[in-house]
Design a protein around this motif. Structure first.
Motif, mmCIF file in Angstrom:
data_model
loop_
_atom_site.group_PDB
_atom_site.id
_atom_site.type_symbol
_atom_site.label_atom_id
_atom_site.label_comp_id
_atom_site.label_asym_id
_atom_site.label_seq_id
_atom_site.Cartn_x
_atom_site.Cartn_y
_atom_site.Cartn_z
ATOM 1 N N ARG A 124 32.344 -28.043 -4.145
ATOM 2 C CA ARG A 124 32.092 -27.187 -5.323
ATOM 3 C C ARG A 124 32.987 -25.685 -4.709
ATOM 4 N NH1 ARG A 124 26.732 -23.833 -6.897
ATOM 5 N NH2 ARG A 124 27.339 -23.320 -9.020
ATOM 6 N N SER A 125 34.194 -25.755 -5.322
ATOM 7 C CA SER A 125 35.219 -24.695 -4.756
ATOM 8 C C SER A 125 34.728 -23.263 -5.551
ATOM 9 C CB SER A 125 36.489 -25.370 -5.226
ATOM 10 O OG SER A 125 36.940 -24.525 -6.252
ATOM 11 N N SER A 126 35.269 -22.281 -4.494
ATOM 12 C CA SER A 126 35.029 -21.067 -4.930
ATOM 13 C C SER A 126 35.533 -20.544 -6.106
ATOM 14 C CB SER A 126 35.442 -20.117 -3.547
ATOM 15 O OG SER A 126 34.752 -20.409 -2.432
ATOM 16 N N SER A 128 36.306 -22.462 -8.682
ATOM 17 C CA SER A 128 35.323 -22.915 -9.908
ATOM 18 C C SER A 128 34.175 -22.921 -9.809
ATOM 19 C CB SER A 128 35.954 -24.314 -10.326
ATOM 20 O OG SER A 128 35.954 -25.184 -9.467
ATOM 21 N N TRP A 129 33.352 -22.098 -9.194
ATOM 22 C CA TRP A 129 32.048 -22.152 -8.499
ATOM 23 C C TRP A 129 31.076 -22.400 -9.719
ATOM 24 C CZ3 TRP A 129 30.169 -22.716 -4.064
ATOM 25 C CH2 TRP A 129 28.597 -22.447 -3.657
ATOM 26 N N TYR A 130 31.533 -21.475 -10.903
ATOM 27 C CA TYR A 130 30.505 -21.671 -12.039
ATOM 28 C C TYR A 130 31.209 -22.506 -13.110
ATOM 29 C CZ TYR A 130 27.647 -18.264 -9.981
ATOM 30 O OH TYR A 130 26.698 -17.567 -9.159
ATOM 31 N N ASP A 131 32.091 -23.290 -12.732
ATOM 32 C CA ASP A 131 32.711 -24.488 -13.873
ATOM 33 C C ASP A 131 32.224 -25.735 -13.623
ATOM 34 O OD1 ASP A 131 33.908 -22.100 -14.931
ATOM 35 O OD2 ASP A 131 35.774 -22.370 -14.026
ATOM 36 N N LEU A 133 31.544 -29.161 -10.544
ATOM 37 C CA LEU A 133 31.152 -29.603 -8.930
ATOM 38 C C LEU A 133 31.181 -30.978 -9.020
ATOM 39 C CD1 LEU A 133 27.893 -30.559 -9.379
ATOM 40 C CD2 LEU A 133 27.533 -28.099 -9.173
ATOM 41 N N ALA A 263 23.691 -20.280 -8.866
ATOM 42 C CA ALA A 263 24.135 -19.832 -7.529
ATOM 43 C C ALA A 263 23.996 -20.790 -6.386
ATOM 44 C CB ALA A 263 23.623 -18.557 -7.297
ATOM 45 N N LYS A 264 22.722 -21.582 -6.671
ATOM 46 C CA LYS A 264 22.486 -22.447 -5.494
ATOM 47 C C LYS A 264 22.201 -23.782 -6.065
ATOM 48 C CE LYS A 264 19.639 -22.380 -1.165
ATOM 49 N NZ LYS A 264 18.497 -21.543 -0.528
ATOM 50 N N SER A 266 22.162 -27.631 -4.328
ATOM 51 C CA SER A 266 22.537 -28.592 -3.291
ATOM 52 C C SER A 266 22.427 -30.053 -3.888
ATOM 53 C CB SER A 266 21.586 -28.373 -2.073
ATOM 54 O OG SER A 266 20.419 -28.261 -2.635
#
Length: 273
Positions: A124-126, A128-131, A133, A263-264, A266
């Motif tokens: 999960r890259s910074s 594209s965090w909300y795009d 994973l 935001a979290k 896992s």
């Protein structure tokens, strides 16, 4: 060189005093005068000896202080290492507990008759965090494109592609051009609509194209409907927080607070028929 000359001078004085003492002792041997004469000289010699030995006593004291300092430093370093190890173990325990809790939540998601595969987020890259994973799964032969993905008890996106034992997930928080069929569980029954977009400014989904003008209340639960022919039904999406009414039911807008914490993330659950 100057210190060497001083030391030689002091040594010469002490040697001279010693010779005088010996001479007086021999000359006045057995007499009371010997004691009277030698006492002042002995006192003088002892004072000179005290002065001469002062640097050596200072060096010895400094050495003891340095030794104590080094011992204290070593002890402090050892204690810091133990504290660091304890903190690391404590942090690891917290992380494991959180992951275990997240995994338990995913195992219980969805109806028992649905196909469910639990996976762990591995990329999960910074940027594209909300795009998007990437998720690692134990088996991927039963997974396919557009299957729904949930986490933390709520819908987060859909499968974009399957690659070996991993899948790529498109998140709903990408923003616009979403088209997820949903149903609103209202007091009068069920209202169907489409989840069209996500507003990052206030973390809300926007649902429109409703099939009914029945009342929608704040707090009503929203779940997937599965009416697109490819996704499953009854996956929780969120709860209604705001409604913008219109004479045309298709133009009404309902704003949904997501259940999932984007935001979290896992662990996720891939859900299909």
């Amino acid at each position: 060189m100057k210190r060497f000359r001083i030391s030689r001078f002091i040594f010469f004085i002490m040697l001279s005093l010693l010779v005088v003492i010996v001479f007086l002792f021999i000359f006045f041997k057995g007499s009371a005068k010997a004691s009277n004469l030698t006492s002042p000289i002995s006192l003088a010699v002892s004072k000179v000896d005290y002065v001469i030995s002062a640097p050596f006593r200072f060096v010895s004291g400094v050495q003891d202080n340095v030794t104590d300092l080094l011992n204290t430093y070593s002890e402090n370093k050892r204690l810091k290492a133990e504290i660091s190890k304890s903190n690391s173990e404590s942090n690891l325990l917290v992380i494991l507990k959180e992951e275990n809790e997240a995994l338990k939540n995913e195992i219980g998601v969805g109806d028992s008759d649905k196909k469910k595969v639990v996976g762990k987020v591995i990329v999960r890259s910074s940027a594209s965090w909300y795009d998007s994973l990437r998720v690692e799964v134990s088996k991927s032969d039963s997974l396919g494109k557009n299957m729904l993905v949930s986490s933390n008890g709520g819908l987060i996106g859909s499968v974009k592609s399957v690659d070996g034992n991993s899948i790529n997930v498109d998140l709903l928080t990408k923003g616009s051009n979403l088209s997820i069929p949903v149903k609103l569980l209202v007091s009068s029954g069920e209202i169907y609509g489409v989840l069209k977009s996500y507003r990052s400014s206030d973390n809300l989904f926007v649902v429109s194209e409703l099939n009914s003008s029945d009342a929608v209340d704040v707090g009503n639960l929203v779940v997937t409907s599965g009416l697109d022919g490819s996704s499953v039904s009854d996956v929780p999406v969120g709860k209604v927080v705001k409604v913008t009414d219109s004479k045309d039911s298709l133009a009404r807008k309902v704003y949904i607070k997501p259940i999932a914490n984007f935001a979290k993330i896992s662990y996720v659950t891939i859900i299909g028929d």
